[in-house]
Enzyme design. Structure first.
Site, PDB file in Angstrom:
ATOM      1  N   LYS A 134     -18.082  10.529  35.583  1.00  0.00           N
ATOM      2  CA  LYS A 134     -17.584   9.802  34.506  1.00  0.00           C
ATOM      3  C   LYS A 134     -19.003   9.181  33.628  1.00  0.00           C
ATOM      4  O   LYS A 134     -19.856   9.224  34.225  1.00  0.00           O
ATOM      5  CB  LYS A 134     -16.830   8.590  35.181  1.00  0.00           C
ATOM      6  CG  LYS A 134     -16.000   7.585  34.454  1.00  0.00           C
ATOM      7  CD  LYS A 134     -14.464   8.385  34.478  1.00  0.00           C
ATOM      8  CE  LYS A 134     -13.587   7.840  33.580  1.00  0.00           C
ATOM      9  NZ  LYS A 134     -12.152   8.074  33.732  1.00  0.00           N
ATOM     10  N   ASP A 136     -11.307   8.489  27.683  1.00  0.00           N
ATOM     11  CA  ASP A 136     -10.893   7.488  28.668  1.00  0.00           C
ATOM     12  C   ASP A 136     -10.562   6.176  27.744  1.00  0.00           C
ATOM     13  O   ASP A 136     -10.417   6.426  26.370  1.00  0.00           O
ATOM     14  CB  ASP A 136     -12.093   7.094  29.523  1.00  0.00           C
ATOM     15  CG  ASP A 136     -11.245   6.287  30.743  1.00  0.00           C
ATOM     16  OD1 ASP A 136     -10.580   6.709  31.699  1.00  0.00           O
ATOM     17  OD2 ASP A 136     -11.589   5.193  30.907  1.00  0.00           O
TER      18      ASP A 136
HETATM   19  P1  NDP Z   1      -6.859   3.702  25.269  1.00  0.00           P
HETATM   20  O1  NDP Z   1      -7.953   3.296  24.822  1.00  0.00           O
HETATM   21  O2  NDP Z   1      -5.965   4.631  24.923  1.00  0.00           O
HETATM   22  O3  NDP Z   1      -5.873   2.216  25.707  1.00  0.00           O
HETATM   23  C1  NDP Z   1      -6.373   1.337  26.354  1.00  0.00           C
HETATM   24  C2  NDP Z   1      -5.358   0.313  26.337  1.00  0.00           C
HETATM   25  O4  NDP Z   1      -5.787  -0.588  27.678  1.00  0.00           O
HETATM   26  C3  NDP Z   1      -5.166  -0.598  25.372  1.00  0.00           C
HETATM   27  O5  NDP Z   1      -4.071  -0.914  25.461  1.00  0.00           O
HETATM   28  C4  NDP Z   1      -6.197  -1.772  25.476  1.00  0.00           C
HETATM   29  O6  NDP Z   1      -6.050  -2.866  24.836  1.00  0.00           O
HETATM   30  C5  NDP Z   1      -5.900  -1.868  27.131  1.00  0.00           C
HETATM   31  N1  NDP Z   1      -7.192  -2.560  27.823  1.00  0.00           N
HETATM   32  C6  NDP Z   1      -8.469  -1.878  27.933  1.00  0.00           C
HETATM   33  N2  NDP Z   1      -9.332  -2.668  28.443  1.00  0.00           N
HETATM   34  C7  NDP Z   1      -8.458  -3.982  28.799  1.00  0.00           C
HETATM   35  C8  NDP Z   1      -8.749  -5.111  29.389  1.00  0.00           C
HETATM   36  N3  NDP Z   1     -10.011  -5.330  29.902  1.00  0.00           N
HETATM   37  N4  NDP Z   1      -7.595  -5.869  29.675  1.00  0.00           N
HETATM   38  C9  NDP Z   1      -6.417  -5.806  29.032  1.00  0.00           C
HETATM   39  N5  NDP Z   1      -5.971  -4.721  28.526  1.00  0.00           N
HETATM   40  C10 NDP Z   1      -6.941  -3.717  28.324  1.00  0.00           C
HETATM   41  O7  NDP Z   1      -7.030   4.282  27.004  1.00  0.00           O
HETATM   42  P2  NDP Z   1      -6.302   4.972  27.542  1.00  0.00           P
HETATM   43  O8  NDP Z   1      -4.625   4.755  27.528  1.00  0.00           O
HETATM   44  O9  NDP Z   1      -6.709   6.472  27.645  1.00  0.00           O
HETATM   45  O10 NDP Z   1      -6.583   4.708  29.280  1.00  0.00           O
HETATM   46  C11 NDP Z   1      -5.820   3.612  29.827  1.00  0.00           C
HETATM   47  C12 NDP Z   1      -5.930   3.673  31.392  1.00  0.00           C
HETATM   48  O11 NDP Z   1      -5.675   5.041  31.844  1.00  0.00           O
HETATM   49  C13 NDP Z   1      -7.689   3.357  31.793  1.00  0.00           C
HETATM   50  O12 NDP Z   1      -7.810   2.806  33.179  1.00  0.00           O
HETATM   51  C14 NDP Z   1      -7.979   4.919  31.992  1.00  0.00           C
HETATM   52  O13 NDP Z   1      -9.090   5.052  32.878  1.00  0.00           O
HETATM   53  C15 NDP Z   1      -6.886   5.390  32.690  1.00  0.00           C
HETATM   54  N6  NDP Z   1      -6.561   7.000  32.371  1.00  0.00           N
HETATM   55  C16 NDP Z   1      -6.971   7.540  31.304  1.00  0.00           C
HETATM   56  C17 NDP Z   1      -6.663   9.089  31.161  1.00  0.00           C
HETATM   57  C18 NDP Z   1      -6.632   9.621  29.970  1.00  0.00           C
HETATM   58  O14 NDP Z   1      -6.378  10.744  30.094  1.00  0.00           O
HETATM   59  N7  NDP Z   1      -6.553   8.879  28.689  1.00  0.00           N
HETATM   60  C19 NDP Z   1      -6.341   9.936  32.501  1.00  0.00           C
HETATM   61  C20 NDP Z   1      -6.266   8.961  33.594  1.00  0.00           C
HETATM   62  C21 NDP Z   1      -6.435   7.803  33.699  1.00  0.00           C
HETATM   63  P3  NDP Z   1      -6.977  -3.380  23.665  1.00  0.00           P
HETATM   64  O15 NDP Z   1      -6.719  -2.545  22.668  1.00  0.00           O
HETATM   65  O16 NDP Z   1      -6.717  -4.916  23.370  1.00  0.00           O
HETATM   66  O17 NDP Z   1      -8.467  -3.109  24.408  1.00  0.00           O
HETATM   67  O1  2IT Z   2      -9.730   9.085  34.481  1.00  0.00           O
HETATM   68  C1  2IT Z   2      -9.089  10.194  34.088  1.00  0.00           C
HETATM   69  O2  2IT Z   2      -8.884  10.960  34.801  1.00  0.00           O
HETATM   70  C2  2IT Z   2      -9.645  10.733  32.758  1.00  0.00           C
HETATM   71  N1  2IT Z   2     -10.002   9.782  31.870  1.00  0.00           N
HETATM   72  C3  2IT Z   2      -9.358  12.095  32.233  1.00  0.00           C
HETATM   73  C4  2IT Z   2     -10.694  12.803  32.624  1.00  0.00           C
HETATM   74  C5  2IT Z   2     -10.417  14.235  31.995  1.00  0.00           C
HETATM   75  O3  2IT Z   2     -11.494  14.957  32.465  1.00  0.00           O
HETATM   76  O4  2IT Z   2      -9.651  14.573  31.325  1.00  0.00           O
END
Ligand code: NDP
Ligand code: 2IT
Length: 447
Positions: free
Chosen positions: A126, A166
């Site tokens: 990561k 992420d």
């Molecule tokens: P984005 O940046 O697209 O969206 C993040 C969202 O979470 C926004 O709505 C943001 O709000 C909110 N957020 C972030 N930090 C905080 C906080 N401290 N408190 C409250 N809300 C918060 O990210 P993703 O959708 O890609 O990721 C969301 C989660 O999913 C994370 O935990 C990530 O690790 C996990 N994840 C993502 C994957 C992927 O493929 N993208 C794969 C697997 C897991 P704001 O705009 O106010 O910051």
């Molecule tokens: O938390 C996760 O699994 C991700 N942010 C996606 C990682 C990836 O390599 O696609």
């Protein structure tokens, strides 16, 4: 000699001071894996858990860049290469002011187990930076990404380490970083996933994490002869994962009632329509845009500033924002409102107290390392398409994603069944994820 959980955790805490989220992630795994190790002493003999809790290496570097006023800004970038026993390091990059070494170690540790569960040859890693994309111009984000990659490029490669997106890193940022990697190395290769379709990206990658979390939920419900149709779902976050989770709930005849950001949550009684989800996707695609604007756009909805959505009555909960966003009291509220299943789209969104409450109540609870593995699973398929220089179709990839999520579900059932159709998905995911990595480490001897 048997491993003792509390001695092991004392050792982890002493070695990694002030990295509470890392301690939390290790504790959650150790709680279920230690008894398994004690039943299989070969793993204790080679100190496999101690070695798994220590990253292969942690790289930290300065990222300097000039803002639009010409002022120089300094951030810190990282890549934690956690474990490459079963494949090249693989995992996302997070840009958020809360990023530090402990956060990335927790995410890299989780990623190792998650990637193992996908059944694809990927190790865990990561990265990220304490850069806040909110309030930055596109040019500033581009310059930051270029500066970040100017250091990172020497540590990664399609057979070494393959980053992705992420929090704070989506398609645009991946494009800027891929462009810089290509410029520095003069090599066009599958070094990042989540790429645009024009330059080697995979169809279904943007949808894969959110859709995958709903497929996992569907598998859990089917296991108890139930379905999503007609059920109310409460979702947090409004980024990549949350919006696609909401969309798939809708496809399945469920009602996604809420989404949120760090400012508060929106509630759409009766559930979001596709048009409303599309509006949120488009709106939140502008970094820094606030979800509060939704309530001004769509009548009948409400915005709740400074609150999280867990008090809204529901059958299903999908935390899809960030770590520790759902605590024990909120879990108790969900349970008293009749919530029957929780599928984590985010990484470690439920704290230990919340997880304890869900497990004690016997509701279906899927830990993120199982339920959000669809994103990295599709990344694995993007890597194989890049290596083979071919492009798979959307239908083919959707079926592949469904199969990955069903296989993970079934592996959890195999290792986590308590009795009848009751499954401890935490134990199931941890043991199934652990076994493959541990057996590879066993094969390598002490390295
Ligand atoms: P984005 O940046 O697209 O969206 C993040 C969202 O979470 C926004 O709505 C943001 O709000 C909110 N957020 C972030 N930090 C905080 C906080 N401290 N408190 C409250 N809300 C918060 O990210 P993703 O959708 O890609 O990721 C969301 C989660 O999913 C994370 O935990 C990530 O690790 C996990 N994840 C993502 C994957 C992927 O493929 N993208 C794969 C697997 C897991 P704001 O705009 O106010 O910051
Ligand atoms: O938390 C996760 O699994 C991700 N942010 C996606 C990682 C990836 O390599 O696609």
């Amino acid at each position: 000699m048997a491993v003792n959980l509390s001695d092991f955790m004392d050792w982890v805490v002493a070695r990694n001071p002030a990295e509470e989220v890392f301690h939390q992630a290790v504790h959650e795994v150790a709680e279920t894996v230690v008894p398994y190790i004690n039943d299989n002493p070969i793993y204790e003999k080679i100190k496999v858990l101690e070695r798994m809790a220590e990253p292969d290496r942690t790289i930290s570097f300065r990222v300097s860049w000039a803002d639009d006023n010409g002022d120089v800004q300094v951030n810190r970038g990282y890549r934690v290469q956690f474990n490459n026993s079963i494949g090249p390091y693989k995992g996302g990059i997070r840009f958020h002011p809360s990023v530090n070494q402990g956060v990335l170690k927790f995410l890299g540790f989780e990623q190792t187990f998650k990637n193992s569960l996908t059944g694809l040859p990927m190790g865990g890693g990561k990265g990220g930076a304490d850069f806040d994309p909110k309030g930055k111009s596109q040019h500033e984000i581009m310059r930051f990404c270029q500066s970040f990659m100017s250091e990172l490029y020497r540590h990664i490669g399609p057979n070494i380490d393959v980053p992705a997106g992420d929090i704070g890193v989506g398609g645009k940022e991946i494009g800027y970083m891929f462009g810089q990697y290509k410029r520095l190395t003069n090599s066009f290769e599958g070094v990042l996933t989540g790429k645009g379709m024009e330059y080697g990206g995979s169809l279904m990658r943007p949808e894969a994490t959110g859709y995958g979390a709903v497929y996992f939920l569907e598998n859990m419900l089917h296991h108890r002869n139930d379905a999503i149709e007609g059920k109310n779902a409460v979702i947090s976050g409004s980024g990549n994962v949350a919006t696609h989770a909401a969309e798939k709930i809708l496809h399945r005849g469920g009602k996604p009632l809420t989404m949120s950001d760090s400012g508060g949550f929106i509630h759409q009684p009766g559930g979001f329509s596709q048009e409303q989800i599309d509006w949120i996707k488009k709106h939140k695609n502008q970094r820094g845009a606030r979800i509060s604007a939704y309530a001004d756009e769509f009548s009948g909805s409400s915005y709740h500033e400074g609150s999280r959505p867990w008090g809204v009555e529901c059958d299903l909960a999908l935390p899809c924002a960030t770590q520790n966003e759902l605590n024990g009291d909120e879990a108790a509220t969900l349970l008293s409102n009749g919530c029957m299943a929780v599928s984590e789209g985010a990484n470690m969104p439920c704290d230990m107290d919340a997880i304890g409450k869900f497990l004690t109540a016997g509701v279906m609870y899927a830990p993120g390392k199982a339920s959000n593995a669809g994103g990295v699973g599709m990344s694995g398929l993007e890597m194989s398409q890049n290596s083979a220089r071919l492009h798979r179709t959307e239908d083919d990839l959707r079926e592949a994603l469904k199969k990955i999520m069903k296989d993970i579900h079934d592996a959890c059932v195999d290792s986590g069944t308590i009795s009848g159709d009751k499954v401890d998905y935490v134990r199931g995911a941890n043991i199934a994820g652990f076994k493959k990595v541990a057996d590879a480490m066993l094969a390598f001897g002490v390295v």
